[in-house]
Enzyme design. Structure first.
Site, PDB file in Angstrom:
ATOM      1  N   ASN A 107       0.851  -1.188   0.000  1.00 49.26           N
ATOM      2  CA  ASN A 107       0.000   0.000   0.000  1.00 49.26           C
ATOM      3  C   ASN A 107       0.886   1.237   0.000  1.00 49.26           C
ATOM      4  OD1 ASN A 107      -2.486   1.488   0.200  1.00 49.26           O
ATOM      5  ND2 ASN A 107      -1.997   1.876   2.350  1.00 49.26           N
ATOM      6  N   HIS A 109       0.744   5.265   1.293  1.00 51.40           N
ATOM      7  CA  HIS A 109      -0.051   6.116   2.183  1.00 51.40           C
ATOM      8  C   HIS A 109       0.567   7.509   2.236  1.00 51.40           C
ATOM      9  CE1 HIS A 109      -2.776   7.094   5.432  1.00 51.40           C
ATOM     10  NE2 HIS A 109      -1.759   7.620   6.098  1.00 51.40           N
ATOM     11  N   SER A 136       4.592   7.109   2.327  1.00 46.59           N
ATOM     12  CA  SER A 136       5.194   5.845   2.752  1.00 46.59           C
ATOM     13  C   SER A 136       4.628   4.691   1.935  1.00 46.59           C
ATOM     14  CB  SER A 136       4.888   5.565   4.234  1.00 46.59           C
ATOM     15  OG  SER A 136       5.251   6.642   5.064  1.00 46.59           O
ATOM     16  N   ASP A 145      -2.948   0.931   7.973  1.00 42.18           N
ATOM     17  CA  ASP A 145      -1.759   1.745   7.704  1.00 42.18           C
ATOM     18  C   ASP A 145      -0.633   1.459   8.699  1.00 42.18           C
ATOM     19  OD1 ASP A 145      -3.133   2.983   5.603  1.00 42.18           O
ATOM     20  OD2 ASP A 145      -3.934   4.539   6.916  1.00 42.18           O
TER      21      ASP A 145
END
Length: 212
Positions: A107, A109, A136, A145
């Site tokens: 992911n 973020h 990030s 997250d």
């Protein structure tokens, strides 16, 4: 060539950055499918124009998050991915889904994690008076997250900046570092081991730098 499935909810700009890197040989992989939870996601048209298979699985058609994620897991698996990339996929994922893809789901973020998990990160950085902000890339775990950070990029915060200013600055860095991390994974250099991100045999620290 590693098989990559990308999940989006919006414009798909990070998806396109990764796709372009694949076409240029900067990523040792191939985007085989783009899946959105909204038929209105503009990234779907962009993916189709690149010859990528597209799918829409609307969360509104399901009674629960668990039911949606169960079907999403089946859909993703149908493409036999080596890697699943979340690129602006605005859904909180269940533990069942994240555990199924643990170690092969990334992911991006828009904050310097662990700061500002969740949404409205640019405004929160401004409200806090931060002098730097950033983005990030991390492995996805059950904690929102909260997975191990792989790489971060920082941007300055200037007097008079708006959230839109910061977002534009951060987007530039997103498109630079996400394909890089995806390539590390596709090359077999990056892995999730013992709850930590490991690159070339070195455990990465909180900011995406190798610990001594």
């Amino acid at each position: 060539m590693k098989r990559i499935v990308v999940l989006i909810s919006g414009t798909g700009s990070n998806m396109l950055a990764i796709q372009e890197a694949c076409k240029q040989g900067r990523v040792a992989g191939q985007v085989v499918a783009v899946i959105a939870n909204k038929a209105s996601a503009k990234g779907l048209e962009k993916a189709a124009a690149q010859g990528i298979d597209t799918e829409v699985l609307s969360h509104q058609a399901f009674d629960s998050r668990e039911a949606y994620d169960a079907e999403l897991k089946v859909l993703i698996d149908s493409y036999q991915p080596d890697l699943v990339v979340l690129a602006g996929f605005m859904r909180i994922l269940t533990g069942d889904l994240t555990r199924h893809f643990e170690g092969r789901m990334l992911n991006i973020h828009p904050s310097l994690l662990p700061k500002y998990k969740g949404v409205n990160t640019h405004q929160r950085a401004l409200d806090a008076g931060d002098k730097e902000h950033g983005v990030s890339v991390h492995f996805v775990t059950e904690e929102l997250d909260g997975g191990p950070v792989i790489l971060q990029a920082k941007v300055p915060v200037f007097d008079g900046d708006t959230a839109d200013d910061l977002q534009a600055r951060v987007h530039e860095q997103e498109h630079r570092i996400y394909p890089l991390v995806v390539n590390w994974f596709c090359q077999g250099r990056l892995a999730l081991q013992g709850g930590r991100a490991v690159l070339d045999g070195q455990v990465l620290g909180e900011s995406g730098y190798a610990n001594e």
